[in-house]
Design a protein around this motif. Structure first.
Motif, mmCIF file in Angstrom:
data_model
loop_
_atom_site.group_PDB
_atom_site.id
_atom_site.type_symbol
_atom_site.label_atom_id
_atom_site.label_comp_id
_atom_site.label_asym_id
_atom_site.label_seq_id
_atom_site.Cartn_x
_atom_site.Cartn_y
_atom_site.Cartn_z
ATOM 1 N N ALA A 32 0.848 -1.199 0.000
ATOM 2 C CA ALA A 32 0.000 0.000 0.000
ATOM 3 C C ALA A 32 0.881 1.245 0.000
ATOM 4 O O ALA A 32 0.714 2.165 0.802
ATOM 5 C CB ALA A 32 -0.948 0.004 1.191
ATOM 6 N N GLY A 33 1.842 1.253 -0.908
ATOM 7 C CA GLY A 33 2.833 2.320 -0.941
ATOM 8 C C GLY A 33 2.259 3.694 -1.183
ATOM 9 O O GLY A 33 2.884 4.704 -0.845
ATOM 10 N N ALA A 34 1.056 3.788 -1.773
ATOM 11 C CA ALA A 34 0.455 5.090 -2.059
ATOM 12 C C ALA A 34 -0.340 5.646 -0.882
ATOM 13 O O ALA A 34 -0.909 6.737 -0.977
ATOM 14 C CB ALA A 34 -0.448 5.002 -3.289
ATOM 15 N N SER A 35 -0.387 4.913 0.230
ATOM 16 C CA SER A 35 -1.043 5.432 1.434
ATOM 17 C C SER A 35 -0.201 6.574 1.995
ATOM 18 O O SER A 35 0.959 6.763 1.626
ATOM 19 C CB SER A 35 -1.188 4.329 2.475
ATOM 20 O OG SER A 35 0.100 3.946 2.971
ATOM 21 N N GLN A 36 -0.778 7.339 2.919
ATOM 22 C CA GLN A 36 -0.022 8.452 3.494
ATOM 23 C C GLN A 36 1.165 7.964 4.312
ATOM 24 O O GLN A 36 2.243 8.559 4.276
ATOM 25 C CB GLN A 36 -0.947 9.324 4.353
ATOM 26 C CG GLN A 36 -2.030 10.039 3.562
ATOM 27 C CD GLN A 36 -1.477 10.927 2.469
ATOM 28 O OE1 GLN A 36 -0.628 11.768 2.711
ATOM 29 N NE2 GLN A 36 -1.956 10.738 1.245
ATOM 30 N N VAL A 37 1.008 6.866 5.055
ATOM 31 C CA VAL A 37 2.141 6.299 5.779
ATOM 32 C C VAL A 37 3.189 5.799 4.790
ATOM 33 O O VAL A 37 4.395 5.990 4.978
ATOM 34 C CB VAL A 37 1.700 5.154 6.712
ATOM 35 C CG1 VAL A 37 2.921 4.437 7.303
ATOM 36 C CG2 VAL A 37 0.837 5.689 7.844
ATOM 37 N N GLY A 38 2.733 5.150 3.709
ATOM 38 C CA GLY A 38 3.655 4.647 2.698
ATOM 39 C C GLY A 38 4.465 5.758 2.064
ATOM 40 O O GLY A 38 5.691 5.666 1.925
ATOM 41 N N LYS A 39 3.794 6.841 1.670
ATOM 42 C CA LYS A 39 4.498 7.974 1.065
ATOM 43 C C LYS A 39 5.479 8.599 2.055
ATOM 44 O O LYS A 39 6.606 8.963 1.688
ATOM 45 C CB LYS A 39 3.490 9.016 0.586
ATOM 46 C CG LYS A 39 2.684 8.580 -0.632
ATOM 47 C CD LYS A 39 1.647 9.627 -1.010
ATOM 48 C CE LYS A 39 0.875 9.220 -2.256
ATOM 49 N NZ LYS A 39 -0.193 10.190 -2.590
ATOM 50 N N GLY A 40 5.052 8.723 3.302
ATOM 51 C CA GLY A 40 5.947 9.276 4.320
ATOM 52 C C GLY A 40 7.164 8.397 4.536
ATOM 53 O O GLY A 40 8.288 8.891 4.701
ATOM 54 N N ALA A 41 6.957 7.088 4.525
ATOM 55 C CA ALA A 41 8.066 6.153 4.709
ATOM 56 C C ALA A 41 9.056 6.236 3.549
ATOM 57 O O ALA A 41 10.273 6.164 3.742
ATOM 58 C CB ALA A 41 7.540 4.728 4.860
ATOM 59 N N ILE A 42 8.539 6.392 2.328
ATOM 60 C CA ILE A 42 9.417 6.536 1.162
ATOM 61 C C ILE A 42 10.280 7.788 1.303
ATOM 62 O O ILE A 42 11.504 7.753 1.107
ATOM 63 C CB ILE A 42 8.589 6.602 -0.137
ATOM 64 C CG1 ILE A 42 7.957 5.232 -0.432
ATOM 65 C CG2 ILE A 42 9.453 7.039 -1.322
ATOM 66 C CD1 ILE A 42 6.918 5.261 -1.536
ATOM 67 N N ARG A 43 9.660 8.896 1.670
ATOM 68 C CA ARG A 43 10.396 10.156 1.816
ATOM 69 C C ARG A 43 11.452 10.057 2.927
ATOM 70 O O ARG A 43 12.596 10.481 2.754
ATOM 71 C CB ARG A 43 9.421 11.296 2.135
ATOM 72 C CG ARG A 43 8.440 11.637 1.014
ATOM 73 C CD ARG A 43 7.572 12.813 1.451
ATOM 74 N NE ARG A 43 6.652 13.247 0.422
ATOM 75 C CZ ARG A 43 5.338 13.100 0.471
ATOM 76 N NH1 ARG A 43 4.784 12.497 1.511
ATOM 77 N NH2 ARG A 43 4.564 13.539 -0.494
ATOM 78 N N TYR A 44 11.036 9.523 4.078
ATOM 79 C CA TYR A 44 11.949 9.473 5.224
ATOM 80 C C TYR A 44 13.063 8.456 4.993
ATOM 81 O O TYR A 44 14.218 8.697 5.364
ATOM 82 C CB TYR A 44 11.181 9.144 6.498
ATOM 83 C CG TYR A 44 12.016 9.296 7.753
ATOM 84 C CD1 TYR A 44 12.555 10.528 8.084
ATOM 85 C CD2 TYR A 44 12.260 8.210 8.595
ATOM 86 C CE1 TYR A 44 13.327 10.680 9.241
ATOM 87 C CE2 TYR A 44 13.022 8.354 9.736
ATOM 88 C CZ TYR A 44 13.559 9.589 10.052
ATOM 89 O OH TYR A 44 14.322 9.737 11.183
ATOM 90 N N ALA A 45 12.737 7.319 4.376
ATOM 91 C CA ALA A 45 13.760 6.311 4.079
ATOM 92 C C ALA A 45 14.816 6.882 3.131
ATOM 93 O O ALA A 45 16.019 6.633 3.305
ATOM 94 C CB ALA A 45 13.111 5.071 3.467
ATOM 95 N N LYS A 46 14.379 7.644 2.150
ATOM 96 C CA LYS A 46 15.324 8.268 1.211
ATOM 97 C C LYS A 46 16.267 9.198 1.960
ATOM 98 O O LYS A 46 17.482 9.215 1.713
ATOM 99 C CB LYS A 46 14.556 9.031 0.128
ATOM 100 C CG LYS A 46 15.440 9.609 -0.980
ATOM 101 C CD LYS A 46 14.597 10.258 -2.064
ATOM 102 C CE LYS A 46 15.469 10.845 -3.168
ATOM 103 N NZ LYS A 46 16.199 9.798 -3.905
ATOM 104 N N LEU A 47 15.723 9.961 2.892
ATOM 105 C CA LEU A 47 16.528 10.873 3.706
ATOM 106 C C LEU A 47 17.573 10.117 4.525
ATOM 107 O O LEU A 47 18.697 10.590 4.724
ATOM 108 C CB LEU A 47 15.609 11.679 4.634
ATOM 109 C CG LEU A 47 16.263 12.735 5.528
ATOM 110 C CD1 LEU A 47 16.766 13.907 4.686
ATOM 111 C CD2 LEU A 47 15.270 13.244 6.563
ATOM 112 N N LYS A 48 17.214 8.924 4.986
ATOM 113 C CA LYS A 48 18.094 8.119 5.839
ATOM 114 C C LYS A 48 18.971 7.155 5.045
ATOM 115 O O LYS A 48 19.726 6.371 5.627
ATOM 116 C CB LYS A 48 17.259 7.327 6.849
ATOM 117 C CG LYS A 48 16.350 8.184 7.720
ATOM 118 C CD LYS A 48 17.115 9.140 8.622
ATOM 119 C CE LYS A 48 17.754 8.429 9.790
ATOM 120 N NZ LYS A 48 18.362 9.389 10.741
ATOM 121 N N GLY A 49 18.873 7.174 3.718
ATOM 122 C CA GLY A 49 19.710 6.309 2.886
ATOM 123 C C GLY A 49 19.242 4.872 2.793
ATOM 124 O O GLY A 49 20.025 3.974 2.472
#
Length: 347
Positions: free
Chosen positions: A163-180
């Motif tokens: 469910a990557g398009a959920s708000q939690v999913g989108k937030g996780a994608i953004r934050y994971a990118k920030l953390k490498g």
């Protein structure tokens, strides 16, 4: 204590039913009622904005982790102004301030003109955040941050997000990118593939593709993804874990399969025994309840900074008043990836 008597508070109350055919809007009713006097530790908040989350929909079904009470106002989070307090120095300091708040378990929720909650469930918010964005900083963004940090603690180099398009999913994608941390997102709608790629997902897979399982296995192995952020549950948990490397962990934080099934989740016994696959649960309410006040404030500060930097942003489908809420609620239930529905109780 600052006294403020609110006699007729309008809000949406729960209607309990076992009828699976009822829509979410048929599980609530608009009522007016008098709120009780503040108990020690509580504050009275004039609500400015409050969103609908998947957890709210599960609560309407009576299948959430809290006992559903007929006639209680619904709604787990929001933003408002503290107008009265019976909570010592912190409550006095909060009075007059705009806060993000969580509903206090066991009493009325926040889909109402006024709400009562515990002072320690209120977090002052930055002026730069709009009421609508401030209303959404607790449930989804904090969950995204906590899940990614748990994945990092487990030593995973990448994560799978269903469910990557959920708000939690989108937030996780953004934050994971920030953390490498690399991300593999799964979606049901082809329209969301390019959306998540633009957010920074390293791989986006369509669950309806004939080669989905093989593709997921390839990418999970290539990126060394050993943690699944699971908000779907049911058949999706064993399906995704089966494609992941041995000793992977599913962090189950929701159940988008909204049914009356009490179980709601499945896993492969063979995978758990022979492949060392693990399943953990995550519930933000428990995390906050177990954390110290300083830890909660640090988490809030981190999330608000991410909003201010533009790394986090809640997608909003509609801002509505009481009259249009029912229709918007049913739309959200069927089209969550369109964005949040925000109730503006005092507009």
């Amino acid at each position: 204590m600052a006294e403020k008597i609110i006699k007729a508070v309008k809000g949406f109350a729960l209607v309990l039913s076992d009828d699976e055919k009822l829509t979410p809007s048929q599980r609530i009713t608009g009522i007016e009622k008098t709120l009780p006097a503040l108990k020690p530790g509580q504050v009275l908040v004039k609500m400015l904005a409050t969103p609908v989350n998947p957890s709210d929909l599960m609560y309407l079904l009576g299948k959430y982790g809290l006992t559903a009470q007929e006639g209680d106002f619904v709604g787990f989070e929001g933003c408002g102004i503290v107008e009265a307090a019976n909570a010592g120095l912190y409550g006095k300091w909060l009075t007059g301030r705009r806060v993000a708040l969580s509903a206090q378990p066991g009493i009325d929720g926040v889909w109402s003109e006024y709400a009562i909650t515990q002072a320690n469930l209120c977090l002052p918010v930055r002026k730069a955040l709009s009421d609508e964005q401030a209303a959404t900083i607790i449930v989804n963004p904090c969950t995204s941050v906590c899940l990614v940090e748990r994945a990092i603690a487990l030593g995973s180099k990448a994560i799978v997000i269903n469910a990557g398009a959920s708000q939690v999913g989108k937030g996780a994608i953004r934050y994971a990118k920030l953390k490498g941390i690399k991300t593999i997102a799964t979606v049901r709608s082809a329209a969301n593939v390019e959306v998540l790629q633009a957010l920074g997902a390293d791989c986006v897979l369509l669950t309806s593709d004939d080669n989905f399982d093989q593709s997921l296995k390839h990418w999970a192995k290539k990126l060394k993804a050993k943690v699944l952020l699971d908000s779907v549950a049911a058949d999706d948990t064993p399906r995704v874990l089966n494609a992941m490397p041995n000793s992977s962990t599913a962090l189950v934080y929701g159940r988008l399969t909204e049914t009356q099934d009490v179980l709601g989740g499945l896993f492969s016994v063979a995978d758990v025994i022979f492949r060392d696959m693990r399943i953990e649960g995550f519930w933000l309410a428990k995390y906050i309840g177990d954390a110290s006040p300083l830890q909660v404030l640090a988490l809030s500060s981190k999330v608000q900074k991410l909003f201010a930097q533009g790394i986090f942003k809640t997608d909003i489908y509609a801002r509505v008043g009481f009259d249009d809420f029912a229709q918007a609620l049913d739309h959200y239930a069927e089209h969550k990836s369109d964005g949040k529905v925000i109730l503006l109780p005092n507009n």
